[in-house]
Motif scaffolding. Structure first.
Motif, PDB file in Angstrom:
ATOM      1  N   ALA A  61       1.253   5.128 -13.220  1.00 49.53           N
ATOM      2  CA  ALA A  61       0.103   5.853 -12.673  1.00 49.53           C
ATOM      3  C   ALA A  61       0.335   6.283 -11.231  1.00 49.53           C
ATOM      4  N   SER A  62       1.230   5.584 -10.523  1.00 48.20           N
ATOM      5  CA  SER A  62       1.477   5.909  -9.126  1.00 48.20           C
ATOM      6  C   SER A  62       2.836   5.368  -8.705  1.00 48.20           C
ATOM      7  N   ASP A  63       3.487   6.089  -7.805  1.00 51.10           N
ATOM      8  CA  ASP A  63       4.800   5.716  -7.276  1.00 51.10           C
ATOM      9  C   ASP A  63       4.681   5.719  -5.751  1.00 51.10           C
ATOM     10  N   LEU A  64       4.601   4.529  -5.175  1.00 51.00           N
ATOM     11  CA  LEU A  64       4.337   4.379  -3.745  1.00 51.00           C
ATOM     12  C   LEU A  64       5.608   3.939  -3.020  1.00 51.00           C
ATOM     13  N   ARG A  65       6.065   4.747  -2.076  1.00 51.61           N
ATOM     14  CA  ARG A  65       7.274   4.425  -1.299  1.00 51.61           C
ATOM     15  C   ARG A  65       6.857   3.890   0.071  1.00 51.61           C
ATOM     16  N   VAL A  66       7.296   2.658   0.371  1.00 50.53           N
ATOM     17  CA  VAL A  66       6.814   1.973   1.577  1.00 50.53           C
ATOM     18  C   VAL A  66       7.952   1.441   2.446  1.00 50.53           C
ATOM     19  N   ALA A  67       9.177   1.919   2.229  1.00 49.85           N
ATOM     20  CA  ALA A  67      10.344   1.380   2.927  1.00 49.85           C
ATOM     21  C   ALA A  67      10.195   1.431   4.443  1.00 49.85           C
ATOM     22  N   LYS A  68       9.520   2.445   4.951  1.00 54.32           N
ATOM     23  CA  LYS A  68       9.408   2.623   6.396  1.00 54.32           C
ATOM     24  C   LYS A  68       8.152   1.986   6.987  1.00 54.32           C
ATOM     25  N   GLU A  69       7.369   1.332   6.138  1.00 52.33           N
ATOM     26  CA  GLU A  69       6.102   0.753   6.596  1.00 52.33           C
ATOM     27  C   GLU A  69       6.288  -0.701   7.052  1.00 52.33           C
ATOM     28  N   THR A  70       5.391  -1.150   7.939  1.00 46.38           N
ATOM     29  CA  THR A  70       5.369  -2.557   8.337  1.00 46.38           C
ATOM     30  C   THR A  70       4.781  -3.380   7.195  1.00 46.38           C
ATOM     31  N   SER A  71       4.951  -4.709   7.264  1.00 48.45           N
ATOM     32  CA  SER A  71       4.416  -5.586   6.220  1.00 48.45           C
ATOM     33  C   SER A  71       2.908  -5.433   6.092  1.00 48.45           C
ATOM     34  N   GLU A  72       2.222  -5.379   7.225  1.00 48.70           N
ATOM     35  CA  GLU A  72       0.760  -5.232   7.211  1.00 48.70           C
ATOM     36  C   GLU A  72       0.351  -3.902   6.601  1.00 48.70           C
ATOM     37  N   SER A  73       1.050  -2.845   6.972  1.00 43.49           N
ATOM     38  CA  SER A  73       0.737  -1.520   6.442  1.00 43.49           C
ATOM     39  C   SER A  73       1.014  -1.460   4.942  1.00 43.49           C
ATOM     40  N   ARG A  74       2.082  -2.123   4.495  1.00 44.00           N
ATOM     41  CA  ARG A  74       2.392  -2.142   3.059  1.00 44.00           C
ATOM     42  C   ARG A  74       1.249  -2.766   2.272  1.00 44.00           C
ATOM     43  N   MET A  75       0.732  -3.890   2.763  1.00 41.86           N
ATOM     44  CA  MET A  75      -0.366  -4.556   2.068  1.00 41.86           C
ATOM     45  C   MET A  75      -1.589  -3.656   1.991  1.00 41.86           C
ATOM     46  N   GLU A  76      -1.892  -2.970   3.073  1.00 51.73           N
ATOM     47  CA  GLU A  76      -3.045  -2.066   3.091  1.00 51.73           C
ATOM     48  C   GLU A  76      -2.862  -0.943   2.078  1.00 51.73           C
ATOM     49  N   LEU A  77      -1.661  -0.375   2.020  1.00 50.38           N
ATOM     50  CA  LEU A  77      -1.394   0.719   1.089  1.00 50.38           C
ATOM     51  C   LEU A  77      -1.466   0.244  -0.360  1.00 50.38           C
ATOM     52  N   ILE A  78      -0.924  -0.947  -0.617  1.00 51.50           N
ATOM     53  CA  ILE A  78      -0.950  -1.494  -1.977  1.00 51.50           C
ATOM     54  C   ILE A  78      -2.378  -1.759  -2.419  1.00 51.50           C
ATOM     55  N   ASN A  79      -3.151  -2.417  -1.579  1.00 55.85           N
ATOM     56  CA  ASN A  79      -4.541  -2.737  -1.931  1.00 55.85           C
ATOM     57  C   ASN A  79      -5.378  -1.468  -2.130  1.00 55.85           C
ATOM     58  N   ALA A  80      -5.118  -0.466  -1.293  1.00 57.61           N
ATOM     59  CA  ALA A  80      -5.848   0.797  -1.440  1.00 57.61           C
ATOM     60  C   ALA A  80      -5.483   1.486  -2.747  1.00 57.61           C
ATOM     61  N   GLN A  81      -4.212   1.422  -3.115  1.00 53.52           N
ATOM     62  CA  GLN A  81      -3.788   2.073  -4.359  1.00 53.52           C
ATOM     63  C   GLN A  81      -4.354   1.341  -5.576  1.00 53.52           C
ATOM     64  N   MET A  82      -4.392   0.013  -5.516  1.00 52.42           N
ATOM     65  CA  MET A  82      -4.944  -0.759  -6.619  1.00 52.42           C
ATOM     66  C   MET A  82      -6.431  -0.477  -6.791  1.00 52.42           C
ATOM     67  N   THR A  83      -7.138  -0.326  -5.658  1.00 54.59           N
ATOM     68  CA  THR A  83      -8.566  -0.003  -5.708  1.00 54.59           C
ATOM     69  C   THR A  83      -8.788   1.373  -6.310  1.00 54.59           C
ATOM     70  N   GLU A  84      -7.977   2.330  -5.878  1.00 52.95           N
ATOM     71  CA  GLU A  84      -8.119   3.706  -6.375  1.00 52.95           C
ATOM     72  C   GLU A  84      -7.864   3.787  -7.861  1.00 52.95           C
ATOM     73  N   LEU A  85      -6.859   3.022  -8.342  1.00 49.46           N
ATOM     74  CA  LEU A  85      -6.479   3.061  -9.761  1.00 49.46           C
ATOM     75  C   LEU A  85      -7.322   2.106 -10.615  1.00 49.46           C
ATOM     76  N   GLU A  86      -8.141   1.280  -9.930  1.00 49.55           N
ATOM     77  CA  GLU A  86      -8.999   0.290 -10.611  1.00 49.55           C
ATOM     78  C   GLU A  86      -8.143  -0.675 -11.433  1.00 49.55           C
ATOM     79  N   ILE A  87      -7.128  -1.230 -10.768  1.00 49.43           N
ATOM     80  CA  ILE A  87      -6.271  -2.226 -11.437  1.00 49.43           C
ATOM     81  C   ILE A  87      -6.203  -3.495 -10.605  1.00 49.43           C
TER      82      ILE A  87
END
Length: 249
Positions: A223-249
């Motif tokens: 459903a989604s392909d999120l590339r986070v190699a350049k993100e900080t650990s904190e930013s990665r968590m925020e992006l992951i949680n936001a994507q999970m919320t958006e996808l309702e998973i």
């Protein structure tokens, strides 16, 4: 980056004709050499099925899986077994080891099928891996004499015996406490930084945040392909949680 694995329109169904259950529906995926990819999603969405399909551990209903230029679906069972043993490593939630063998012997056992290496060479490599993973003193112990985290480290040692191009990890921290889980993930990050690709299935956002790229699955599809190699650990968590919320998973 050069691709190690290319999966094209992979479909997988279970059950008999007329009562099939679709696990994967024409999934397209690529994994580059040396890449660290995590796969997330709800139970039953096809995460582990995808891992088994890409590693040749399970047959696919249709589509193609190409590993470093080799179409896995065209290989015999023996040829597939050789590739898995020599070029792939596997880590599972519960390492399957024999109770009557020591940790060291369990690590060596699967590699004994490779006639190109003698037992002395295998023992030397296994002892080096035990040292690398921080459990050098545990080689002679029985599997009942070590903790879950130590046993998972031994499983990682076993997965590295063939110097694999890729590690397939299916919920490798699922049975561990938070401290052991963090230690195992730090070890996997180190292994990846040394050049080994990793495809890891997890339900844990903290675990997935260690990867360079996160695939979110839903109903047998990516459903989604999120590339986070350049993100900080904190930013990665925020992006992951936001994507999970958006996808309702």
């Amino acid at each position: 980056m050069e691709n190690l694995i290319i999966g094209s329109t992979i479909s997988k169904t279970f059950g008999k004709a007329g009562a099939e259950s679709l696990a994967l529906g024409e999934v397209n995926i690529d994994l580059a050499k040396g890449e660290f990819v995590a796969v997330m999603g709800p139970s039953g969405c096809g995460k582990s099925t995808l891992l088994y399909a890409l590693s040749g551990m399970d047959t696919i209903t249709s589509g193609s899986v190409v590993f470093d230029g080799i179409a896995l679906e065209q290989l015999s069972e023996n040829e597939l077994a050789d590739i898995r043993r020599q070029r792939m490593g596997f880590i599972f939630q519960q390492p399957t080891m024999l109770k009557n063998l020591s940790i060291l012997d369990n690590i060596i056992l699967p590699a004994l099928r490779d006639a190109r290496k003698d037992v002395a060479q295998l023992k030397e490599k296994a002892e080096a891996l035990l040292k690398k993973t921080g459990i050098a003193e545990l080689g002679n112990r029985d599997i009942a004499e070590v903790s879950g985290g130590q046993l998972q480290r031994a499983g990682i040692c076993r997965s590295l015996m063939g110097t694999p191009d890729i590690l397939f990890a299916d919920e490798p921290t699922g049975a561990l406490n938070s401290k052991a889980s963090a230690e195992i993930m730090d070890l996997l990050v180190e292994i990846n930084q040394e050049g080994t690709a990793i495809l890891l299935v997890t339900h844990d956002a903290k675990v997935a945040a260690k990867a360079q790229r996160i695939l979110f699955m839903k109903d047998g599809q990516i459903a989604s392909d999120l590339r986070v190699a350049k993100e900080t650990s904190e930013s990665r968590m925020e992006l992951i949680n936001a994507q999970m919320t958006e996808l309702e998973i």
